[in-house]
Structures are given as C-alpha cells and as structure tokens.
Scaffold this active site. Structure first.
Site: not given
Ligand SMILES: Cc1cc2nc3c(=O)[nH]c(=O)nc-3n(C[C@H](O)[C@H](O)[C@H](O)COP(=O)(O)OP(=O)(O)OC[C@H]3O[C@@H](n4cnc5c(N)ncnc54)[C@H](O)[C@@H]3O)c2cc1C
Ligand code: SF4
Ligand code: FES
Lengths: 656, 247
Positions: A59, A345
C-alpha cells in the site's frame, strides 16, 4: 451454476479465467500489457481519486507511486502511523533476480523457483512478471536510502534462503521489512507533504461501496472519534495484508485482520484459495496460555544452524549439550540430503511436527506434548567463530534470549512451526483487478503469485513489485476510462453500506453477553490450528465447520463489548475483526475439505506418498479455487480457474 | 505472581485523567508486559469495567507502536520496548505504576494511548530522499563504504516509538530526528538534500512544540534501539553547515 449442493456445503459455478494477460509468449506479456494500457494525461490525473487501504509494503509503495504520478490518493491504515504496518516485522530478506553473485540466477530461474516452491498452484503469468520486475525494486530501495547489507568493497551483499540454491536475497540484518517499509513510508510522507496523498491513520475500513457493479468507495470508522465516514473514489485498492490471525496465535501483528478483504468478498469479490496457509518452521515455541502471539526467528538461521531432535525419546528432557552426536537425529539432513536444513518451509514444518508427535520433541510440555526441536549453532560457532555468528545473527539471538531467557550461544535454540503467511486472498486478474471492476488488490491480500506455498523472501518482493511497478501501470488502464460520474453520498447504495456499518457497531455493543471477544478468538484459533492447520483430514474439517458455526452463533448471542462507539474502543475494533474471522474460518475449512490433494501449505492426510510426502493430483486440482459469497445463510459458490503452464513444465516437487 | 497496578485512566482527549489501582494475580513470568495488561483487561471485562486502552501491534519490538511509562521509566526498567519487556523483570508483590508518554506534542487520546503524529509531520518536512519510482540507477552504480553503510544502518534502526521524547525532561525529539538525519546523511543518496533536510526537520520539530536539547542523555538511556547521542551532534553539525552557507 449447478443447483446441486456438494457435500452439503457449497455449489459449483461457472469456470473463470484471467482475460487481461495479452496473448503473447509469457516473457513478453508485461511489456505488451504496459504498452497496451491506456495512458492518462497528467492534467486529468489530479481529477482522479484513488483510495488505498493499507500502508504496508504494497500500500505505501502504491500510494507513493500513484501520488508521484499526480493522482489524488487517499490512504488508510488502522495503526497510528503508516510506518507501523506489519511489513515492518519481516526479518529475513527480499529476493531479486540481480545475479550479482554470478551464480546462475536469472529472471527465469527466480520464476521457476517461485512456481515450483508454490507447488504449481500459482498463476504462471503473474509469477513471471514478479520475477521480471524484481531487480528494479532493489534499485528503487537503494536510491531511497534503504541500508541493505554491504560488503567491504561497498557493494551489496546477498544470502541464500530456504528452498533455493542461489544467493539472491538482499537483506538489512534481521530487519529487512522494517528498512524497506521505512523507505516506502518516507516516499509516502513525501507525497503527503506534496499534497498528492491524504493520509487517514487510525481509520479502519469496514465496508466497500459498490455502485452500478463498480467499486466506488469505502466506509471507514475513525478509531479516535468513532465517527463513521464515507470516502468516495474512482477506484479502490486493497493492500490490507493477510488473514493469518484467524489462528489467533500467529506471527502476525495483533491488529492484522481479514476485514477489508472479507467485506469486499461479501460485496462480490471472489476469495481464492483460502485454505493455503503457510506455516513457518522457525518460530519460538509457545510457553503458555497467556501468549498473545508467536515470534518468528528468521529463516536465514537455517543457513548455519543444524536442526535435530534426540534419537531416543528418553533423552528429550536432558540438557541438549549432554546428548552425544551419535544420539542426535539430524532428521532433515538425513531425509533430504540434497537440501538438508534448507528444505522449503512446508517440509521443514511438517517434519518438525512429526518428530514431536512421535514423542521426540523438546522443551516444555503444552497440552501433553513437547513442541520444540533444536536449532543448534554449536557447529557454526566452531567453524566461523562466535564473533562471525554474532555479526550475522546477533540481533536474532538477543531477541531469542529476551523472550525465552536462554542464551543461544550456549544452549541450542528451540523452534516450532507457527502460522505465518496466507497464500490465499482476493482473486485478481493479471491487472490485479478483483472480480468487482474498479477494485484492485495488492500484496498479501491477493492470491496470485505464491501458489500453495511461498518461498522465503518473496512476499516482500511481491508487495513492492505490486505497489511500485505493477499496479500503477495496470490501474491506469482502468482510470483512463474515467473520471467516472460522481456518486453522491446520499446514493442509496452508499447509504446502505453506511447503515450496515453502523448497525453492526450497534449490534456489538448491545449483545451484552458474558464472554470477551478475545476468548472467542482464542477458541476459534484452536479449532483452526488443530483441524485446518499443518495437517487436515476429511473428518477433522467437517467437525471444524460445525464447531466454527456453533461458535459464531454463540458469539452473536453472548459476546460482551463494553464502552461506547463515540471514541477509541479497542474491544469494539476487535469484535468486528473476530466476527469476520468467524465467517472466514468456515470458508477456509470448506476450501480445505474440497481440495482432496496435498500441496504446499495444504497437507491432506488422505493424500500422501508411501513415505509420507505430500501427494498432488494435478489431473484433478490444477486450478485456483475462487469462492463467491453465497449470501448470509446461503452456501458459497466455487468457480474454478484452470492453471495453464506454457513457460514451465509442471513437475512433481522433490527435494530429496 | 501477584501485582498491584496503578494505571492512568483517561476517558478521552479532553477528559480529566486519574490513577486507578488494580490487583492482579497469577501472572506468569514468561508473559510480556502487554500480555499482563491483556490479562488485566480480561479480568476487567469480566467485572463489567471497560478495559484499559493501550497501543501495540507487532509485539516484537519492531513496529514502535507500544510504549508506556513504567515506574517512571519509558518502556520500563529494561532497555527494550514495552512489548518485549517480560514479567521476569518484576517480583511477586511488586507495585507498578503505568502512565502514558507525557509531552505536549503527544496529547493523550485515551488511557495509555497518545497521538504521535507529530513524528510523521517531522518526516514530511524532509525525512526522505526525493526519488520517484522507476527513476533509480542500478543499485551497484554507487558503492557505499562499509563504515558509512553501518552507521547509516545503526541510525535507521529507530522505530519511532517516542520513548526518547517521553524520557527527556525538555520533551525534545532530537534523538528521533538525529537518527533520521544521520541515516540519510551517511549515504551518498542522501547528500543532495542533506542541508535542507536538517533545517526543515528542525524547524518542524520546534513548530510541533518539542523542547530543545540540552544534552542530558536521558533519551539514549531510554531508547530501545540504542540510538547513540552522537546522532544529535551530527544533526547539529548539518544544521550549522546549512546555516553557514556551505554551498
Ligand atoms: C514475522 C514475519 C516475518 C516475515 N518475514 C518475511 C521475509 O523475511 N521475507 C519476505 O519476503 N516476507 C516476509 N514476511 C511476509 C511479509 O512481511 C508480508 O507478507 C508482507 O509484508 C505483507 O505486506 P502487505 O503490504 O501486503 O501487508 P501489511 O504490511 O500487513 O499491511 C497491511 C496494511 O493494511 C492496513 N489495514 C488492514 N486492514 C485494514 C482495514 N480494514 N482498514 C484500514 N487499514 C487496514 C494495515 O493498517 C496495514 O497498513 C514475514 C511476515 C511476518 C509476519
Ligand atoms: S530514537 Fe529510540 S526512543 Fe526515540 S523514537 Fe527512535 S527508537 Fe524510539
Ligand atoms: S508492539 Fe510493536 S514495538 Fe511493541
């Protein structure tokens, strides 16, 4: 749409597809799209209003860039300053295909690693573009003064991150997110000073305004005055981050939430792949019930730390230093010799859970299980010396000691997986436009780039790629069709949106029950972690759906929110967020239930190979699951977007 | 452990504040200071009393959002953020006084929450490098000597929490400003605007009503990120340089 109710839970609707990626070979697409996207004359830009919800990497960078271009930007965040967005917490680093190490990196290789890492469940065209624009991010950030790590010759340093074999990760000690965000924040503040961006801190978006099928504004609450405000615009961008806090305990910030995305979903934006949650392998284990969040230790620790558990369950409560090497099981090095401690992961996380479930976990018992494995730096200290280890990881070691009271230079750290990142998000096309025209979604809030699993150091890259380079180019194609006819604030659709916000606020305050909002959040989190977390089963998910529904019912009957709506009321803020998580959680379980395959951050126990690895079913599930809101009390509708691969061959993922 | 808390309660920006005493029991020493406040809040809700408002977000010591004065010290007895202060720093039976940051440019919003937007306005005045997106040269085009890079990094660690202001008897934000001016001033990218930045930021600082720096050093003692006092000298040097027309 079929009328048939599937599993009693959802219906299937028309398939969907991205229509914005130009029909040229994948490597040429972005250049072509930028060229084809209509331009907006500088004099017209200032007549165009863009709302951006969120000031994280996605943003803030979008706000700064659109402000520089001359659009009239209104930017929102719920924190007291845009600089505090959760991007700040990212430690490890940011990838870019710079090939500064000359170790064979390239745009194609970064694209390839990201696709493969995501278990081929991301959209090829978006992912390719991400790799393509990555190098420019580093240039931009360095020019802004982001203090990346440097070598003695003054050039930038790189390291390698889980799941890849090249050193393409740029970093700023253990504070990469902080430094990148400060860079974007400063660029945003510069535009605020220049008057192109208007900042609304301590404001929370609580509703999307849709008029004539287009996103035209938001309803926000000023968290300080309590006032409910209407903000209209020509386009709305959501860069509101991920929804990992549905699990209550996660590495996300306390305020991270799904509200902005969920409200848009309820207004017609499809929610894609909600069940894909990334579980991070290197977090500090939970110490007790009081815990409000989990702390991540950077994955970069896996570069030099060795992971092990005792071979014999009897040794688990011993001082680890007393356990001789032959009685230790370096299980990742044993099972995956090629990647060792650097496996992706999802694999590292699941294996840690397996070790603990087998009874070989270490550390304090929580609910009868020791949930921890060792991450041991003894060998690294011997090899590099304590000073070198300190220079590389010092701040992480201090943080660990601060939280646990243990000194990791002397005793191996204990780690355990925790919820960390959500790959699902609002569905967007190549332009990052949602299924509601005029609504754009950037950063973690969208779904497109990471598939079922996210490689380390690639979310920061995506946030900044979206905000600095992608969105500013694609949104202009939309804005070039404007300015759109002004919508008056007394338009019935605007009034409805406003009313629904004030009604909800009233409702929270008037239930007058006996249970705190946090107690509901914790209970939801436990259901989600147990049944929709690292491993999911058909039966478990069905139970979870029932439990979440019952909990939601109880919430609306029995929640206690004290205070008033005309000022700062943190319980009221939390109530809104938890109410949305209570709806979101159900959709996550439905999505997880319908995907009867294992891939990336979605491990379905019924779908595994003989040696316990995730088993994908490309023939059945190589699609994006984009869910349409079915209305209150209705059932969600599943739209499938087939994933097609032209630039890359779809392969079984193997790290052995 | 069992604790007696005295907490500043203030209903709103214009309301009158007061200290209120609460007793709390069963606090784990592994919990953080804010988790202890969460626990108190659960207890208050149960009793039908409005919970204590306080700011936090990351709870990892990096976002800079948390911050209260504990027994007279900004962020409490350890040199860390409030969210990373753990209850093992206290003893069973302790009395703890908890107040918001106090400084005129940081007005109280409610209870322990203050408005620090003055910091953002100081950054707006010049705490950035003016470079538009897409206009950047290759990152390797300008090497940065390691000592400069390291010093810039050290200064860039400031999280904007405001503890320096809360700790300063004059209510000065010089450490915060010095950190930003040093961060950008150490890098080649920050040079063109170096003088102008220092002047504009100091002017804004004074305009916001922060006090002057008299080199007492309370700020660095409270700073959770260990920003050293010498960033203030560097800032003063830059301001002087600009004043003496170093062009
Ligand atoms: C502990 C941790 C470590 C990480 N480490 C790495 C790493 O090393 N490398 C990597 O690549 N990635 C990492 N990640 C992932 C990465 O940091 C995030 O995915 C990324 O920063 C998300 O950025 P964002 O801009 O999309 O959202 P965020 O930074 O989360 O920003 C969300 C913004 O939206 C605002 N907002 C949200 N809802 C509303 C609303 N309703 N109204 C108004 N405003 C709202 C918030 O105020 C905030 O400004 C890490 C994540 C965590 C949690
Ligand atoms: S200088 Fe230190 S105390 Fe002051 S705002 Fe920065 S981090 Fe906080
Ligand atoms: S809550 Fe982020 S620094 Fe304390």
């Amino acid at each position: 749409m079929t009328d048939q109710l599937i599993d009693g839970l959802y219906r299937e609707g028309e398939p969907i597809a991205d229509t914005k990626a130009p029909d040229v070979p994948v490597p040429e697409m972005w250049t072509r799209r930028k060229f084809d996207a209509a331009l907006v004359n500088p004099a017209n830009r200032r007549k165009l209003d863009v709302i951006i919800v969120g000031t994280g990497l996605a943003g803030a960078s979008a706000g700064a860039t659109l402000g520089e271009a001359g659009y009239n930007v209104k930017s929102f965040c719920y924190q007291d300053s845009p600089r505090r967005a959760h991007s700040i917490a990212a430690q490890g680093g940011i990838n870019a295909a710079k090939n500064y190490k000359d170790d064979g990196d390239s745009v194609y290789r970064l694209f390839y690693d990201t696709e493969k890492g995501g278990d081929y469940r991301s959209r090829e065209t978006n992912t390719y573009r991400l790799a393509e624009v990555s190098a420019g991010i580093i240039d931009q950030c360095v020019a802004q003064g982001v203090p990346f790590a440097r070598e003695y010759g003054g050039l930038l340093d790189n390291r390698s991150f889980g799941g890849v074999q090249v050193s393409r990760t740029f970093y700023a000690r253990g504070q990469t997110g902080q430094q990148l965000l400060i860079g974007a924040y400063q660029a945003l503040e510069r535009q605020i000073a220049a008057g192109t961006v208007q900042m609304f801190a301590r404001h929370e978006m609580l509703e999307l305004v849709v008029v004539d099928g287009r996103a035209r504004g938001i309803i926000a609450r000023d968290l300080v005055s309590g006032e409910i405000e209407t903000h209209m615009a020509d386009a709305v961008v959501l860069a509101s981050g991920g929804y990992g806090n549905v699990f209550y305990l996660s590495t996300n910030a306390m305020g991270s939430n799904v509200t902005a995305a969920w409200r848009a979903h309820r207004k017609g934006a499809y929610f894609a792949n909600p069940c894909y949650t990334q579980i991070h392998p290197t977090c500090i284990p939970q110490s007790g019930e009081h815990q409000s969040k989990l702390t991540l230790m950077s994955e970069s620790l896996r570069n030099d730390g060795r992971i092990w558990v005792p071979k014999n369950a009897e040794d688990c409560d011993k001082d680890p230093r007393q356990i001789p090497p032959e009685d230790r099981d370096y299980y990742l090095e044993r099972i995956y010799p090629a990647f060792g401690n650097l496996v992706p992961r999802d694999i590292a996380s699941r294996q840690a859970k397996n070790m603990c479930d087998e009874g070989r976990g270490v550390g304090p018992e929580v609910d009868g299980v020791r949930r921890g494995v060792y991450l041991d730096f003894a060998a690294a200290i011997e090899r590099m010396g304590e000073e070198a280890v300190r220079a590389k990881y010092g701040n992480l070691f201090e943080m660990y000691e601060q939280i646990t009271g243990d000194n990791p230079y002397q005793v191996p750290m204990r780690i355990y997986p925790a919820v960390h990142y959500t790959m699902g998000g609002l569905w967007v096309d190549y332009d990052l436009e949602a299924s509601i025209p005029g609504l754009f979604v950037a950063g973690e809030a969208n779904f497109s780039d990471h598939g079922a699993n996210r490689l380390g150091a690639s979310a920061l890259m995506q946030g900044l790629a979206d905000g600095y380079f992608v969105l500013p180019n694609t949104i202009r194609a939309y804005l070039a069709k404007g300015p759109f006819e002004k919508v008056a604030e007394d338009h019935p659709d605007v009034q409805d949106a406003r009313r629904s916000v004030s009604d909800r606020v009233e409702r929270f305050l008037s239930v007058g029950g006996t249970r705190s909002v946090d107690s509901y959040h914790k209970e939801l989190g436990k259901i989600m972690w147990e049944k929709c977390g690292m491993e999911r089963t058909d039966a478990g998910l069905r139970e979870a759906i029932e439990q979440v529904r019952a909990l939601r019912q109880d919430f609306w009957d029995n929640v206690r929110v004290l205070g008033t709506a005309d000022g700062l009321n943190q319980s009221l803020e939390k109530a809104g967020r938890v109410a949305d998580f209570l709806e979101m959680g159900e959709l996550m379980c439905i999505d997880a239930l319908h995907r009867r395959e294992s891939c990336g951050g979605h491990f379905r126990a019924e779908s595994q190979t003989e040696d316990g690895e995730a088993l994908r079913h490309d023939d059945e599930f190589a699609y994006v699951a984009a869910w349409e809101w079915g209305g209150d009390g209705g059932t969600p509708v599943l739209h499938k977007e087939d994933l097609t691969f032209k630039a890359i061959e779809l392969k079984q993922r193997s790290y052995k | 452990m069992k604790l007696a808390l005295s907490i500043w309660r203030q209903d709103g920006p214009r309301a009158k504040g007061r200290m209120v005493r609460y007793d709390i029991d069963g606090v784990s020493e592994d919990s953080s200071f804010l988790e202890m406040l969460d626990m108190l809040n659960e207890q208050l809700i149960e009793e039908g009393e409005e919970p204590v408002a306080f700011d936090s977000d990351c709870r990892e010591g990096i976002c800079g959002m948390c911050g209260v004065v504990v027994n007279g010290s900004a962020h409490g007895p350890e040199r860390t953020t409030t969210c990373q202060l753990h209850m093992r720093s206290f003893k069973d039976g302790d009395e703890i006084v908890i107040e918001p940051w106090r400084a005129d440019p940081f007005p109280v919003i409610k209870d322990l929450v203050v408005d620090r937007s003055a910091f953002d306005r100081i950054i707006q005045a010049g705490g950035f490098v003016s470079v538009n997106t897409g206009a950047a040269p290759d990152a390797h085009a300008v090497p940065v000597p390691k000592e400069h890079a390291d010093r810039a990094f050290m200064a860039a660690e400031c999280i904007g929490c405001g503890a320096c202001v809360a700790a300063c008897p004059n209510g000065s934000a010089s450490l915060f400003m010095g950190a930003k001016i040093t961060h950008l001033g150490e890098l080649p990218q920050g040079q063109p605007e170096r003088d102008a930045r220092a002047v504009a930021m100091t002017e804004q600082h004074d305009h916001e009503g922060f006090g002057g720096c008299t080199n007492l050093g309370e700020c660095t003692r409270a700073c959770p990120k260990g920003i050293p006092l010498n960033v203030i000298s560097q800032m003063n040097g830059d301001v002087r340089r600009a004043g003496y027309g170093h062009r």
